[in-house]
Design an enzyme around this catalytic site. Structure first.
Site, PDB file in Angstrom:
ATOM      1  N   HIS A 146       0.814  -1.207   0.000  1.00 22.16           N
ATOM      2  CA  HIS A 146       0.000   0.000   0.000  1.00 22.16           C
ATOM      3  C   HIS A 146       0.856   1.269   0.000  1.00 22.16           C
ATOM      4  CE1 HIS A 146      -3.282   2.639   1.874  1.00 22.16           C
ATOM      5  NE2 HIS A 146      -3.863   2.119   0.824  1.00 22.16           N
ATOM      6  N   LYS A 148       2.977   4.299  -1.433  1.00 23.10           N
ATOM      7  CA  LYS A 148       2.966   5.120  -2.653  1.00 23.10           C
ATOM      8  C   LYS A 148       4.232   5.962  -2.622  1.00 23.10           C
ATOM      9  CE  LYS A 148      -1.658   4.705  -1.495  1.00 23.10           C
ATOM     10  NZ  LYS A 148      -2.247   4.618  -0.144  1.00 23.10           N
ATOM     11  N   ASP A 153      15.732  10.574  -9.571  1.00 25.89           N
ATOM     12  CA  ASP A 153      17.189  10.799  -9.555  1.00 25.89           C
ATOM     13  C   ASP A 153      17.793  10.627  -8.164  1.00 25.89           C
ATOM     14  OD1 ASP A 153      17.245  11.317 -12.286  1.00 25.89           O
ATOM     15  OD2 ASP A 153      17.022  13.483 -12.030  1.00 25.89           O
ATOM     16  N   HIS A 318      -9.591  11.386   2.455  1.00 23.39           N
ATOM     17  CA  HIS A 318      -8.772  10.177   2.331  1.00 23.39           C
ATOM     18  C   HIS A 318      -7.412  10.343   3.016  1.00 23.39           C
ATOM     19  CE1 HIS A 318      -6.436   7.058  -0.075  1.00 23.39           C
ATOM     20  NE2 HIS A 318      -7.505   6.376   0.288  1.00 23.39           N
ATOM     21  N   LYS A 320      -4.345  10.606   5.768  1.00 23.56           N
ATOM     22  CA  LYS A 320      -3.916   9.786   6.889  1.00 23.56           C
ATOM     23  C   LYS A 320      -2.949  10.620   7.739  1.00 23.56           C
ATOM     24  CE  LYS A 320      -4.092   6.924   2.991  1.00 23.56           C
ATOM     25  NZ  LYS A 320      -5.485   6.554   3.009  1.00 23.56           N
ATOM     26  N   ASP A 325       0.225  16.076  20.635  1.00 21.25           N
ATOM     27  CA  ASP A 325       0.713  17.187  21.476  1.00 21.25           C
ATOM     28  C   ASP A 325       1.498  18.241  20.704  1.00 21.25           C
ATOM     29  OD1 ASP A 325      -0.404  16.038  23.698  1.00 21.25           O
ATOM     30  OD2 ASP A 325       1.456  15.124  24.405  1.00 21.25           O
TER      31      ASP A 325
END
Length: 400
Positions: A146, A148, A153, A318, A320, A325
């Protein structure tokens, strides 16, 4: 009556097979697991929240690549933006640039043939990773890459929640606008993204490139201290647990799927009981069946203990993110759900710079302002159909 018992017997055998397959597959997986640990790095980090903005930047950087392009996505679809992406990779490969594209076998299954055909005869090296394999077909079909990751370079890296497809550029009416968090990293941290890509490439393509110094140029230090945390169905839960248990004032979570599992659910309840503020942001409209209903059992209890829960209203959320704190901010590929904690290969970036965290917190606060506060009553007075969906969701929550 005889037919009934035959059906029951067949169902029992099927369920037993799945249970044994999954249990043994995971046991062997964990036994062979070799965790990667990276040190603190310093990089310049920019966060994108919209697909059109991200892909304009990404495609511009790809066009300027001089040596090698390494890309790993969970999903590439069969549509205009995907075709534009693949055409760009082919063009760069024709210029003599090394181009490697790795896609998750399950995630990109629907477009697998079209992608293979489009790249056939080109100089782009294409592999599909994490294909189901014997002897544990069911377990291996659930373990997905999962991550990405894009590395250009060896100097420019990208990491986050976006994949390649029309919904990510706001062309799916049901899910638009698509809200996501994706990082562009320039500095020391890129070497860790490169290492993980090449490690995954070695597993999928059976070609070892991690020892090739050409892929690891000298990198200057950037502004923000951070650490990249890879996980493979293990370790992520432990790191999140440590962060949550160390929280003193506030925990902020943004996720499209809130299915924390026993350990983190217990940690969040304990945090609330010791006076820590908990804010959770989830989408109002889900993109997958049952994920919304699977969250209800957790949200009810946390609301009872004083948590604040938001449902995003301005499109589909979508992103995440986890902020503790104002001392650590996590943005990456992992959802706050069992699949990311116990099955998927993920990559997260923990950042510790207070100025960076203040800026990202402001983005999350803006998303909260475009959300609806939900109450205990909103997710407790369910109609029979929603109640049934919740019961089903609970039983299969690990695989949602």
């Amino acid at each position: 009556m005889e037919t009934f018992f035959i059906i029951i017997g067949v169902l029992y055998v099927v369920v037993l097979y799945f249970f044994v397959d999954f249990s043994l597959g995971r046991k062997i997986h964990l036994k062979k697991l070799q965790l990667q640990h990276f040190p603190d790095r310093y990089s310049d980090i920019q966060m994108f929240t919209s697909g059109p903005e991200l892909f304009a930047d990404l495609f511009a950087e790809l066009k300027e690549a001089q040596k090698h392009i390494h890309i790993l996505f969970y999903i590439v679809k069969k549509d205009r933006i995907s075709s534009e992406f693949l055409s760009l990779l082919k063009k760069k490969a024709d210029e003599g640039i090394e181009v490697r594209l790795m896609l998750d076998w399950i995630g990109s299954l629907k477009a697998k043939r079209s992608i293979s055909r489009e790249l056939q005869g080109s100089r782009v090296e294409l592999v599909f990773c994490k294909a189901p394999r014997p002897p544990f077909f069911f377990y291996s079909s659930q373990v997905r890459n999962h991550r990405k990751i894009t590395v250009i370079d060896g100097k420019i890296g990208y990491l986050g929640g976006f994949n390649i497809g029309k919904e990510y550029i706001n062309l799916n009416p049901k899910l638009s606008p698509w809200r996501d968090y994706h990082l562009k990293i320039i500095g020391e941290g890129v070497q860790d993204l490169q290492h993980m890509f090449l490690r995954d490439w070695e597993e999928a393509a059976r070609v070892r490139l991690t020892q090739n110094e050409a892929y690891f140029p000298h990198l200057e230090k950037g502004k923000y201290r951070h650490k990249l945390i890879p996980s493979e169905g293990f370790y992520l839960e432990q790191t999140f647990s440590s962060l949550i248990n160390g929280a003193k004032q506030c925990i902020m979570i943004g996720t499209p799927y809130f299915i924390p599992g026993k350990r983190l659910f217990h940690d969040l309840q304990s945090a609330l009981k010791r006076g820590v503020k908990l804010e959770i942001l989830v989408p109002s409209n889900p993109d997958h069946a049952l994920v919304k209903e699977a969250s209800y059992q957790y949200l009810r209890k946390l609301l009872d203990l004083g948590a604040t829960v938001y449902q995003y209203q301005n499109g589909f959320f979508h992103s995440k993110i986890l902020i503790i704190d104002d001392k650590v901010c996590d943005v990456g590929t992992a959802n706050f759900d069992k699949r990311s904690f116990y099955l998927n290969h993920e990559m997260n970036c923990y950042t510790y710079d207070p100025h960076y965290i203040e800026k990202i917190r402001g983005v999350l606060k803006q998303d909260q302002s475009e959300s609806k506060l939900i109450s205990q009553q909103d997710i407790s007075m369910l109609n029979p159909w929603t109640f049934c969906k919740e019961m089903v969701a609970r039983s299969i929550s690990l695989f949602l």
